[in-house]
Design an enzyme around this catalytic site. Structure first.
Site, PDB file in Angstrom:
ATOM      1  N   GLU A 234      14.441  49.435 -48.521  1.00  0.00           N
ATOM      2  CA  GLU A 234      15.006  48.895 -49.761  1.00  0.00           C
ATOM      3  C   GLU A 234      14.985  47.389 -49.594  1.00  0.00           C
ATOM      4  O   GLU A 234      15.629  46.855 -48.698  1.00  0.00           O
ATOM      5  CB  GLU A 234      16.416  49.455 -49.975  1.00  0.00           C
ATOM      6  CG  GLU A 234      17.010  49.077 -51.308  1.00  0.00           C
ATOM      7  CD  GLU A 234      17.893  47.856 -51.204  1.00  0.00           C
ATOM      8  OE1 GLU A 234      17.401  46.748 -51.536  1.00  0.00           O
ATOM      9  OE2 GLU A 234      19.046  47.987 -50.794  1.00  0.00           O
ATOM     10  N   CYS A 271      22.103  43.253 -53.128  1.00  0.00           N
ATOM     11  CA  CYS A 271      20.730  43.493 -53.568  1.00  0.00           C
ATOM     12  C   CYS A 271      20.668  43.833 -55.052  1.00  0.00           C
ATOM     13  O   CYS A 271      19.593  43.789 -55.654  1.00  0.00           O
ATOM     14  CB  CYS A 271      20.090  44.596 -52.742  1.00  0.00           C
ATOM     15  SG  CYS A 271      21.067  46.105 -52.656  1.00  0.00           S
TER      16      CYS A 271
END
Length: 494
Positions: A234, A271
Site C-alpha cells: 500500500e 495515507c
C-alpha cells in the site's frame, strides 16, 4: 533519543527465515480455534505492556498520547476481530462438488476446494503507524489468521516500540504453545536487509505500507526471483475530493472547516489525507478556499514523525509550489521548526494541473492543492489524468448527485473506496472496508490490508479430488463437522 538496535546480519536473516518456515509447517496444521486463541493472546499481551509502551512510542514518533492510545486500541480490536472470523471458519470458502459416477460420456469426480496458507510472510513496518501497520498490525494479523508465520522488519523510526511489541508477541506464542518461529523480528535500516528478506527462497509473500519508491522496489525484486512471489504494498494516494456546485453554494464554510481538519490531522501523515480538492469555479468555490485558508493559518505546526519524513515533505511541497501558476492560498501563521510540518494549501487551474505531472504526486504531510475547473467537462478531464487512488470523495447535494452519474462512474474506476459527503481520513476496521486501490495506490487492487478479508492475500485455493473422508480437512468432510458455511453443488449451506 531513539534507542539503536543492531542491523541483522545475512546469517541472522537466514536463520530467522528457516525458523519461520519450520514454524509454518506446524502452525498451518493447528486448528482454527488454536490460531484464534494465539491471536487474541497477542492483543492481551500488547495491552499488558501498559503506559510504558505509549511513552516509548511518543518519544520515538512525536505522536501524542491520545493518538497512540487510540491506535493501540484499534490494533488490539483488529487482532480480536480477525481472530473471531478465524474461529468461525467460513472464511476458507469451502466448496464441494460431489461425484456423479453415472454421468455420460465421462463420470464426474468428487472435487473439494478450500483456501490454504502459502508460507512465511515478510512484513515491513510502517513509519506513520507504529502499532496498527507495524509489528502486530494489519499484515501480521492477516498472515497469522491465514495460517502463515511472520517475519517483521521493524521500521527504523520506532525500533524500541517495535521491540516491545515483539516481546509481547513472543510471550503470546509461549503461553499458547505455538512454535517459536511463528514470529521473527529483524532490525535494519539498509535496503540490503529488505532485499535479503524478499529474495530469500522461503519467503512466500510480502506486506508493505509506505512510499511508492519503497513498495515498487520490493515489488520489482519479488518479480525478478527465480520463483516470483506476491508483494502486497500500500503505497499512498492523493485521495482526490470532488466538490460539486450546489453543495458549495449551500455549505462551503462547513466543508472547508471539515477539510482543514482532515488535511492537517496528524500533521497530514495519513495515507488517506485529502491531497487534491477539485471544484468548478464559482462563488461557492471562492468561499470554500477563503474559509479553508483562514482555518489553515490558525493551525499550529507540529513535529513530523521523523526527520526523513519532514525533509521529504518540504522537498515535495517546494516542488509543487515552484510550478508555474501555482498560487499559495495560505500557510500556518505560526513559526515552524526544521522538523515540523507546515500546514498549507495552494491552488492551480485544471489546465495547469493536467499539463504538469509533478502536481499529480502525493505530498505526504499537511498540504493540499485546490484544482479550479472551468466546468464539469474539465473536471472529467482532470479525472482522466489521475492515477489509481486509495479513496475518492464526492461532496454533493441531492441536486448535484442527480446530475453526477458519469462523474461517480469515472471516479469508481480509479479508487478502492468511494466516499460521499465525508472525509477520507479514518479507516474503519471491518469486513466491508477496502483499504487498497488500483496501482499505484497499491500493487494489487483486488485486495485490501484492513479487516478480515486481508488474510486472503496470504492464501491460495487447493482442490482435493477423489479423496477418502479420513484424509480430507475437517472443512471439507461430509457432515460439515465444523458447522461452517460451504458451497455444495452450487448452493450455500451450513
Amino acid at each position: 533519543m531513539i534507542k539503536l538496535f543492531q542491523d541483522a546480519t545475512l546469517t541472522e536473516i537466514e536463520e530467522a527465515m528457516q525458523r519461520a518456515y519450520a514454524a509454518f509447517l506446524i502452525y498451518r496444521r493447528t486448528t482454527a480455534k488454536q490460531k484464534a486463541g494465539f491471536i487474541r493472546a497477542v492483543a492481551d499481551e500488547i495491552e499488558a505492556l501498559g503506559e510504558p509502551l505509549i511513552e516509548v512510542a511518543m518519544r520515538e514518533t512525536h505522536l501524542p498520547a491520545a493518538r497512540l492510545t487510540g491506535e493501540r486500541g484499534r490494533t488490539c480490536f483488529q487482532l480480536r476481530n480477525i481472530a473471531d472470523v478465524v474461529a468461525e471458519g467460513s472464511w476458507v470458502e469451502a466448496t464441494i462438488d460431489t461425484a456423479l459416477p453415472e454421468r455420460l460420456p465421462l463420470p464426474k469426480p468428487d472435487i473439494r476446494n478450500m483456501l490454504v496458507p502459502i508460507g512465511p510472510v515478510v512484513v515491513f513496518g510502517a513509519s506513520n503507524f507504529p502499532f496498527a501497520y507495524s509489528t502486530a498490525g494489519v499484515d501480521p494479523a492477516a498472515a497469522w489468521s491465514a495460517g502463515c508465520s511472520v517475519v517483521v522488519k521493524a521500521h527504523p523510526a520506532h525500533p524500541e516500540t517495535s521491540e516491545m511489541v515483539a516481546e509481547a508477541i513472543k510471550k503470546a506464542i509461549a503461553k499458547t504453545g505455538m512454535p517459536e518461529g511463528l514470529f521473527e523480528h529483524i532490525h535494519g535500516a539498509s535496503f540490503e536487509i529488505g532485499k535479503a528478506l524478499v529474495l530469500h527462497p522461503k519467503t512466500a509473500a510480502v506486506g508493505f505500507t509506505g512510499s511508492f519508491a519503497g513498495g515498487k522496489a520490493l515489488f520489482d525484486l519479488a518479480a525478478q526471483r527465480p520463483v516470483p512471489i506476491p508483494v502486497f504494498a500500500e503505497m499512498g494516494s492523493t485521495n482526490p475530493v470532488f466538490l460539486l456546485p450546489d453543495a458549495l453554494e449551500k455549505e462551503a464554510e462547513k466543508y472547508a472547516k471539515m477539510y482543514a481538519g482532515s488535511i492537517t490531522g496528524g500533521m497530514g501523515q495519513f495515507c488517506t489525507k485529502p491531497g487534491l480538492l477539485i471544484g468548478v469555479e464559482s462563488q461557492g468555490l471562492d468561499t470554500f478556499i477563503s474559509v479553508l485558508a483562514a482555518e489553515i493559518r490558525s493551525i499550529l505546526p507540529a513535529p513530523m514523525l521523523h526527520s526523513g519524513i519532514a525533509k521529504a515533505f518540504r522537498t515535495k511541497r517546494a516542488e509543487v509550489l515552484g510550478q508555474e501558476k501555482v498560487v499559495v492560498e495560505a500557510e500556518t501563521s505560526q513559526k515552524y521548526g526544521e522538523e515540523e510540518g507546515i500546514p498549507s494549501v495552494a491552488s492551480v487551474t485544471a489546465a495547469q494541473f493536467v499539463a504538469i505531472t509533478a502536481l499529480h504526486q502525493e505530498v505526504f504531510g499537511p498540504f493540499s492543492l485546490v484544482i479550479k475547473c472551468k466546468d464539469a467537462a474539465e473536471m472529467q478531464e482532470v479525472i482522466g489524468h489521475l492515477e489509481g487512488q486509495l479513496t475518492c470523495t464526492v461532496i454533493g447535494t441531492e441536486k448535484d448527485l442527480a446530475q453526477a452519474a458519469d462523474l461517480l462512474f469515472s471516479v469508481s474506476l480509479i479508487c478502492g473506496r468511494l466516499i460521499l459527503n465525508g472525509v477520507p481520513t479514518g479507516v474503519e476496521v471491518g469486513a466491508a472496508m477496502q483499504h487498497g486501490g488500483p496501482f499505484p495506490a497499491s500493487t494489487d487492487g483486488r485486495f485490501g490490508s484492513v479487516g478480515p478479508h486481508a488474510m486472503k492475500r496470504f492464501v491460495r485455493p487447493l482442490a482435493f479430488q477423489n479423496f477418502p473422508m479420513p484424509l480430507l480437512p475437517d472443512e471439507l468432510k461430509d457432515g460439515n463437522p465444523l458447522g461452517i458455511w460451504r458451497m455444495v453443488n452450487g448452493n450455500w449451506e451450513k
